[in-house]
Scaffold this motif. Structure first.
Motif, mmCIF file in Angstrom:
data_model
loop_
_atom_site.group_PDB
_atom_site.id
_atom_site.type_symbol
_atom_site.label_atom_id
_atom_site.label_comp_id
_atom_site.label_asym_id
_atom_site.label_seq_id
_atom_site.Cartn_x
_atom_site.Cartn_y
_atom_site.Cartn_z
ATOM 1 N N CYS A 33 38.042 42.539 19.281
ATOM 2 C CA CYS A 33 38.109 41.524 20.335
ATOM 3 C C CYS A 33 39.085 40.400 20.019
ATOM 4 O O CYS A 33 39.420 39.598 20.896
ATOM 5 C CB CYS A 33 36.717 40.943 20.602
ATOM 6 N N SER A 57 38.616 37.825 17.999
ATOM 7 C CA SER A 57 38.020 36.529 17.663
ATOM 8 C C SER A 57 38.109 36.221 16.174
ATOM 9 O O SER A 57 38.007 35.058 15.769
ATOM 10 C CB SER A 57 36.560 36.473 18.122
ATOM 11 N N CYS A 63 32.226 42.088 18.883
ATOM 12 C CA CYS A 63 32.699 43.444 19.158
ATOM 13 C C CYS A 63 32.169 44.499 18.193
ATOM 14 O O CYS A 63 32.332 45.698 18.438
ATOM 15 C CB CYS A 63 34.223 43.475 19.167
ATOM 16 N N ARG A 65 42.665 50.966 20.067
ATOM 17 C CA ARG A 65 41.309 50.467 20.328
ATOM 18 C C ARG A 65 40.299 51.121 19.392
ATOM 19 O O ARG A 65 39.426 50.451 18.829
ATOM 20 C CB ARG A 65 40.928 50.712 21.790
ATOM 21 N N TYR A 77 30.265 45.758 23.663
ATOM 22 C CA TYR A 77 31.483 44.990 23.944
ATOM 23 C C TYR A 77 32.460 45.909 24.664
ATOM 24 O O TYR A 77 32.828 46.968 24.148
ATOM 25 C CB TYR A 77 32.121 44.468 22.660
ATOM 26 N N LYS A 78 32.881 45.503 25.849
ATOM 27 C CA LYS A 78 33.883 46.242 26.608
ATOM 28 C C LYS A 78 35.218 45.517 26.517
ATOM 29 O O LYS A 78 35.295 44.306 26.762
ATOM 30 C CB LYS A 78 33.474 46.378 28.080
ATOM 31 N N VAL A 79 36.257 46.248 26.148
ATOM 32 C CA VAL A 79 37.601 45.674 26.120
ATOM 33 C C VAL A 79 37.963 45.242 27.538
ATOM 34 O O VAL A 79 37.860 46.043 28.479
ATOM 35 C CB VAL A 79 38.614 46.702 25.579
ATOM 36 N N PRO A 80 38.365 43.984 27.747
ATOM 37 C CA PRO A 80 38.533 43.442 29.106
ATOM 38 C C PRO A 80 39.455 44.254 30.009
ATOM 39 O O PRO A 80 39.176 44.416 31.196
ATOM 40 C CB PRO A 80 39.095 42.041 28.851
ATOM 41 N N ASP A 81 40.564 44.770 29.458
ATOM 42 C CA ASP A 81 41.509 45.480 30.320
ATOM 43 C C ASP A 81 41.327 46.999 30.271
ATOM 44 O O ASP A 81 42.171 47.748 30.763
ATOM 45 C CB ASP A 81 42.947 45.110 29.958
ATOM 46 N N GLN A 115 39.447 50.630 31.178
ATOM 47 C CA GLN A 115 38.658 51.223 32.246
ATOM 48 C C GLN A 115 37.269 51.599 31.748
ATOM 49 O O GLN A 115 36.266 51.397 32.450
ATOM 50 C CB GLN A 115 39.364 52.463 32.800
ATOM 51 N N THR A 146 34.214 50.909 25.512
ATOM 52 C CA THR A 146 33.123 49.997 25.175
ATOM 53 C C THR A 146 32.534 50.411 23.833
ATOM 54 O O THR A 146 32.364 51.605 23.564
ATOM 55 C CB THR A 146 32.013 50.050 26.237
#
Length: 281
Positions: free
Chosen positions: A8, A10, A75, A176, A208-212, A214, A217
């Motif tokens: 993620c 962070s 994440c 990812r 946690y789902k990667v924002p961009d 589809q 997770t």
């Protein structure tokens, strides 16, 4: 200088020198926490590592009397941690795109039944003797049970069973998967949406789902951050991190995907088919 980060973003850090040691660890604890056949770890001295941002999202789990593992609470990625003496840091190779190549495969006697160690890299049953690191007692393999294939997290809070045969299994080298698993790649098995039944600890899972993304997770245990199966209703599948399995799944990974994005420090040494991106179905 070599920069690393969790999935993620962070947690960010820098390695200021080439690691003095680097190992692919096949112990069952590493399999569990990475959800993979092995984790790759880079060892640097204390003055060769630094965090470059906030460390507020770090959570720790003591996996053995000599090892406290760290991960991102958002994440689930494994992140760097120091030894108890504080004189060196251990960073996960999967969170670095650029790195030197590993020196050894270690704890190879604990290797997963679904994974075959290939290539000419030296192998050891524990830490290399010259490392000076005491070998810890590994996570014992459970007794073979009749019936469904079982899985669990490292701390044992989350347990599940696979109630049908695997449809397929592969190694994915996309960025990812590498940063999420904090490993050279992910190794995933696939069953239908209803093919995994949680037996305990489902309420202790985080995601946690990667924002961009589809679909991408990560699902992980809130206690030890081990990667756990993810139900995907839209595609009617469940994605199972194969390192979380306690029993032989009776399937073997059959291909590598997204190899154009693989970590430069990792060599693919088996004879499985390799696809530059995701193969056409």
């Amino acid at each position: 200088m070599n920069e690393g980060h969790c999935l993620c973003g962070s947690l960010t850090w820098e390695i200021l020198a080439e690691p003095y040691a680097m190992y692919n660890c096949h112990c069952r604890m590493c399999q569990k926490v990475h959800g993979n056949a092995f984790g790759t770890y880079c060892f640097v001295y204390a003055d060769q590592f630094r965090w470059t941002g906030s460390t507020d999202t770090i959570v720790d789990y003591e996996s053995s009397p000599v090892l406290i593992r760290s991960s991102c609470d958002i994440c689930g990625s494994v992140v760097p941690y120091s030894n108890k003496e504080g004189n060196h840091w251990v960073t996960p190779g999967g969170c670095h795109g650029h790195m030197r190549k590993p020196d050894y495969n270690i704890f190879v006697t604990d290797s997963s039944p679904w994974y075959t160690i290939n290539g000419d890299m030296p192998r050891r049953s524990g830490y290399p003797e010259e490392s000076g690191i005491p070998t810890v007692e590994g996570l014992p393999a459970p007794e073979k049970a009749e019936g469904h294939i079982r899985g669990s997290c490292l701390c044992g809070v989350v347990t599940y069973q696979v109630t049908e045969s695997f449809q397929n299994a592969h190694h994915c080298h996309c960025s990812r998967c590498r940063y999420g698993r904090a490993a050279a790649h992910s190794s995933n098995g696939f069953v239908s949406y209803d093919g995994v039944q949680y037996l305990s600890g489902e309420d202790r899972l985080k995601s946690y789902k990667v924002p961009d993304a589809q679909y991408f997770t990560q699902v992980f245990c809130e206690v030890c951050s081990s990667l756990m199966p993810r139900h995907d209703a839209e595609r009617d599948i469940t994605v199972i991190p194969m390192g979380s399995l306690d029993d032989d799944p009776e399937i073997r990974t059959f291909q590598h995907i997204f190899v154009d994005h693989k970590a430069r420090w990792h060599d693919i040494t088996d004879g499985l088919p390799q696809h530059p991106e995701k193969p056409a179905i």
